[in-house]
Design an enzyme around this catalytic site. Sequence first.
Site: not given
Ligand code: BGC
Length: 811
Positions: A483
Amino acid sequence: MRYGYFDDNRKEYVITDPRTPLPWINYLGSDDFFRLISNTAGGYCFYKDANLLRMTRYRYNSDRPDSNGHYFYIKDGNKIWNPGWQPTQTALAGYSCRHGLGYTIIEGRRNGICAKQEVFVPRGENCEVTRITLSNETYKDKELDLFSYVEFCFWNALEDMSNFQRNYSIGEVEVIGSDIYHKSEFRERRRHYAVFSVNKPVAGFDTDRTSFLGAYNGPSFPEAVIRGESKNSIAHGWAPIGSHHLTCTLKPQESVSYIFVLAYCETGKEDKFEAPGVINKKPAQEVLAKFRTDEQVDQALEELRAHWEKLLSVYHVESDDEVLNRTANIWNQYQCMTTFNMSRSASYYESGLGRGMGFRDSCQDILGFVHMIPDKARERILDIANTQFPDGSAYHQYQPLTKRGNTGLGSGFNDDPLWLIAAVAAYLRETGDYTILDELCDFNNNPETKAPLLEHLKRSFTFTATHLGPHGLPLIGRADWNDCLNLNCFSEEPGESFQITGPSEGPVAESVFIGGMFVKYGREYEEILRHVGREEEADEAEHTVQQMEKTVLDAGWDGEWFVRAYDAAKKPVGSHVCEEGKIYIEPQGMCVMAGIGLESGEAVKALESAQRYLECDYGLVVLNPAYTSYHLELGEITSYPPGYKENAGVFCHNNPWVIIAETMLGHGDRAFDLMKKICPTYLEPISEIHKTEPYVYCQMVSGKDAPVQGEGKNSWLTGTASWGFAMLSQYILGIRPEMDGLCIDPCIPAACKGFTCTRKFRGSEYHITVKNPNGVQKGIASMTVNGNKLDGNVIPVPAAGSVCEVEVVMG
Ligand code: BGC
């Protein structure tokens, strides 16, 4: 250092020191009503949605950790104490907290009194039951006072902690005997209230916080308890609470129990009131009647235990390694269920105020728990599919109460669509229920645009296949799995969203990771198509996937590892040409899992590079070297200090991808060593460093670039749960559901002599014995099912109700 121990017989973790490095929590409830409870009885409860229907207050970032809970005070002479040590922190002669499956038992001892606090949410009920048992372990009479304490929340948790000009005037309660009703806002649009009751007559009560605590006192020093007398206060505005005062005299060796129930109650629209201003108490009385006696409570606890036994009986392994057994049989599965229930909404690190259900997160959660309750997985898949856009893209999140996509964040996270395929394929492999593909699902929750689920999968596939960048790789959009890798957002102002500021979807920046995902889940989509006889479409999909595989090898290979992405200026990210962030973990794991470069050698090289550059004592970090300054063109990932979160923390979620990839190469020793580095149960002896609960995975551990390494953060709600279970159960132990049957394909350490596993699968039961006489890491020399030799290692599905004795000799 340990703060407790695993009691595997009772399937509990027993905490023996209340001063754990962080609050160590448990989740009670599995349908609509949930309670988060820490080892010192802190936490809160809510109905369905932790933001919109929060029942009790919790305080974040307070002067001390874990502020507020559902507390019980004992007054013994001049001393006041709590069975769970908090909030008075009065020294105890004995303390234990047993976190079990759906219940928690806290026990404190002081001055010859034992106080046991058993807390659980009964199956099918919207309430928390707490039984307090006080025992006099001395040889003289004891006179005791017991006070309960919960602080009510005005339902909307965010409003509750911000809109004080309104909140201080809206609090309303009713008290009848031992029943305290919290009815704030019921006078207007709400049709729900809370009741907090005890099954014995009270000596007094309080419903106004200041009356109970005293002005300027906190829960550690409540005036009413110190005085030994309630004020019988009725809250008019300010802060409503529920507190009962009970008194008892216990003879030597005598015990007494009190059953407290805190319930969420709903009325109809027409029958809200039984008299003007007086709430309809029928729904409350109905639930309270179910938990009046010890027998009723014992029976409800028994039902809860039986429920969990049944869930966990689907997969049960016995090996020489007791840590492995407890991980696979109890805690990893338990966490998978919790993560599925909560998504990423309510934990001690997710306030429950913001995120709804993640599209990608919820899809991945299904991988870890579909074997336990396939019906719920089915329902969840259909809910998720209903939010998909007609072009195949997806809302990044949706709200559990409305089941609609969140428009605030919108879509554009370009890995999201493919996770739907991953979830459906996992469901089909587990259940063989192809009827799900015919279920009609809306697009964007618009009932006029329904199409069968299979069509939704097609659109997921097609969306990715048709949104390609200059190298022919998938466009990343706002971000992919990571993200924080925001290649199309160039945010320079604090407070702006890293993901959605500006036109952040972008026509150029590409993700090699999504390329790998497309190959993996594109193949699963193709397999689904073949199963339903759509050969032509399957051939087309196969062709498209092959092309992508080639593109990944051409444009996504850096020489020693897979590139991570190309930014908006077409520059590589995660390449040897970069100054920092030369190599990232995600494409190494995902591309090898997809089978890319298995034959041509890139796969082995990618995993060797991951080991060389990313590994530390606590697993593999996300990237290396860590970014030391903020990069406008990379986004949030570079906002974190080196070694934390996506900037080179050990992000546990993606370590299983590499571990699964290692098993695909037959590296059983390596896979197991890596698993032990991230798996919390193996880290129990270093709890003082790891800090989070030793019974559940956490999202992130500070990595090798961090000043303090090995500190876990954000436990419980993480995709690591489901990937961890897939890794252990399906790839290391190798008991893997496939479309055509149960596949047995272990990849274990050479020193492991074998194991046995009971697996329930599509209505039959498999008793599997794996032997490893020659100390190999992978490979099957022979396999029999009920004495008959099997060609290959996939057991065809027998008639439902069969029992299959499976003997596997590795070699
Ligand atoms: C989110 C995931 C994401 C991960 C890496 C987490 O906080 O819930 O959807 O893939 O972070 O960024």
